[in-house]
Design an enzyme around this catalytic site. Structure first.
Site, short mmCIF file in Angstrom:
data_model
loop_
_atom_site.label_atom_id
_atom_site.label_comp_id
_atom_site.label_asym_id
_atom_site.label_seq_id
_atom_site.Cartn_x
_atom_site.Cartn_y
_atom_site.Cartn_z
CB SER A 149 -0.95 -0.04 1.20
OG SER A 149 -1.90 1.00 1.15
CG ASP A 316 -6.68 -2.06 -4.53
OD1 ASP A 316 -7.33 -1.06 -4.16
OD2 ASP A 316 -5.50 -2.26 -4.17
CG HIS A 349 -5.86 -1.24 -0.72
ND1 HIS A 349 -4.87 -1.19 -1.69
CD2 HIS A 349 -5.33 -0.67 0.39
CE1 HIS A 349 -3.80 -0.59 -1.19
NE2 HIS A 349 -4.05 -0.28 0.07
#
Length: 370
Positions: A149, A316, A349
């Site tokens: 991330s 995502d 995500h």
């Protein structure tokens, strides 16, 4: 203003002064880290993990702290990131409230908490701080840097700003720069905090704390961390068993609302609001392309690693799959043996945190080939 530091966390002092990318400097600053495994005699088996916005350095249980960490299924003896083979370092991001110097830390110059007097924070500042930790631990060249991330951004900055610091790279749900949708979501999260009267321009206390703003910010985040497919499969339109109280005619009615509320309440007092604001904005500012006249692909091609793996998931919406494909393509243009791996996980995500059945074999296979 409270820092939340896991048991057993260790620290590396940064050079003082430590210059910040966007101006200003830190004095007597430090970075929190934890380790697993042993550094071998050749000092060539080290892996660095750089994290997303909210995690601390405690990625998994270790000798100093047997409590399960945020990436427990992935890291440890015999696990995909095998501490029997690798010496693993996980750093807490500069600017966080989980041990590293940030807005919730005492400013040595004044004796008061930094709050908004903390210098403007860039992803690159976290990259430089992580590089200093690596070298302070006696590692000149990492076997691999793994970024998740926001950590995927930090890892790319690290590799660009410190050429040769790693032989390989795994980028998980990361990006070279934020897309408009991600910027918009984070902007709304920051606005929710700033418009809470208790935020008080960053001068809140435990008694007067922007809880409503933090709850809304966290709920917005959680909604984007998962996918619509998962929300539907997990909750559907199931209602709560109890009727809505008459005094709350627009209160919680569906199970998904209750889940978000519970998740938010568990988070709000465990993360400092000012640290959240600083780290969130640092992601929006980051653009690897600025190091090549705005050309992201050219900037990626200047990074020198031998092997790379960019992993993403189809569901995502925060760091869409095309961003990981871009990373692999750009690194390949620079001469890396770079692979792009799109996964079919329904969990959005956050899949790298929970869908270990898909992510574990991918990470293990790549590391086994080093």
């Amino acid at each position: 203003m409270t820092e939340f530091i896991p048991v057993g966390t260790r620290y590396v002092d940064l050079p003082s002064p430590f210059a910040m990318k966007r101006g200003g400097e830190l004095r007597n600053a430090h970075v929190a880290y934890e380790t697993w495994g042993e550094l071998n005699a050749a000092r060539d088996n080290a892996i660095l993990i750089v994290t997303g916005l909210s995690p601390d350095a405690h990625a998994a249980a270790n000798a100093a702290n047997p409590e399960a960490g945020w990436w427990e299924p992935m890291l440890g003896p015999g696990k995909p990131i095998d501490s029997n083979r690798w010496y693993v370092i996980c750093v807490n991001s500069l600017g966080s409230c989980k041990g590293s110097t940030g807005p919730a830390t005492i400013d040595p110059a004044t004796g008061d908490t930094y709050r908004l007097a903390f210098p403007e924070l860039a992803v690159e500042d976290g990259a430089h701080a992580a590089a200093h930790v690596v070298r302070a631990l006696g590692v000149e060249r990492l076997a691999c840097v793994i970024g998740n991330s926001m950590g995927g951004m930090t890892a790319l900055a690290l590799l660009h700003l410190h050429p040769g610091i790693a032989r390989a790279h795994i980028n998980i749900s990361g990006a070279t720069r934020a897309l408009p949708f991600s910027i918009a979501i984070r902007s709304l999260q920051r606005e929710a905090i700033r418009l809470d009267p208790e935020w008080n321009h960053g001068n809140y206390t435990d008694a007067h704390y922007p809880e409503s703003g933090m709850r809304m910010a966290r709920k917005l985040g959680v909604v984007t961390y998962r996918s619509a497919l998962e929300w539907d499969g997990r909750f559907g339109r199931v209602r709560l068993e109890s009727d809505r109280p008459e005094e709350e005619p627009f209160g919680l009615e569906f199970q998904v609302e209750s889940y978000l509320e519970g998740h938010a309440r568990r988070f709000v007092r465990r993360y400092d609001p000012n640290c959240y604001l600083y780290l969130s904005r640092s992601m929006d500012w980051f653009d690897l392309g600025e190091y090549a006249g705005g050309d992201v692909m050219a900037a990626l091609a200047r990074i020198r690693v031998e092997k790379a793996l960019a992993i993403g998931v189809h569901t995502d919406i925060l760091f869409p799959l095309q961003q990981q494909e871009e990373i692999a393509t750009g690194l390949r243009a620079g001469g890396a043996d770079a692979e792009f791996l799109p996964l079919e996980s329904p969990q959005g995500h956050d899949a790298f945190l929970v869908d270990i059945d898909r992510f574990g074999p991918a990470v293990r296979g790549f590391l086994d080939r080093l």
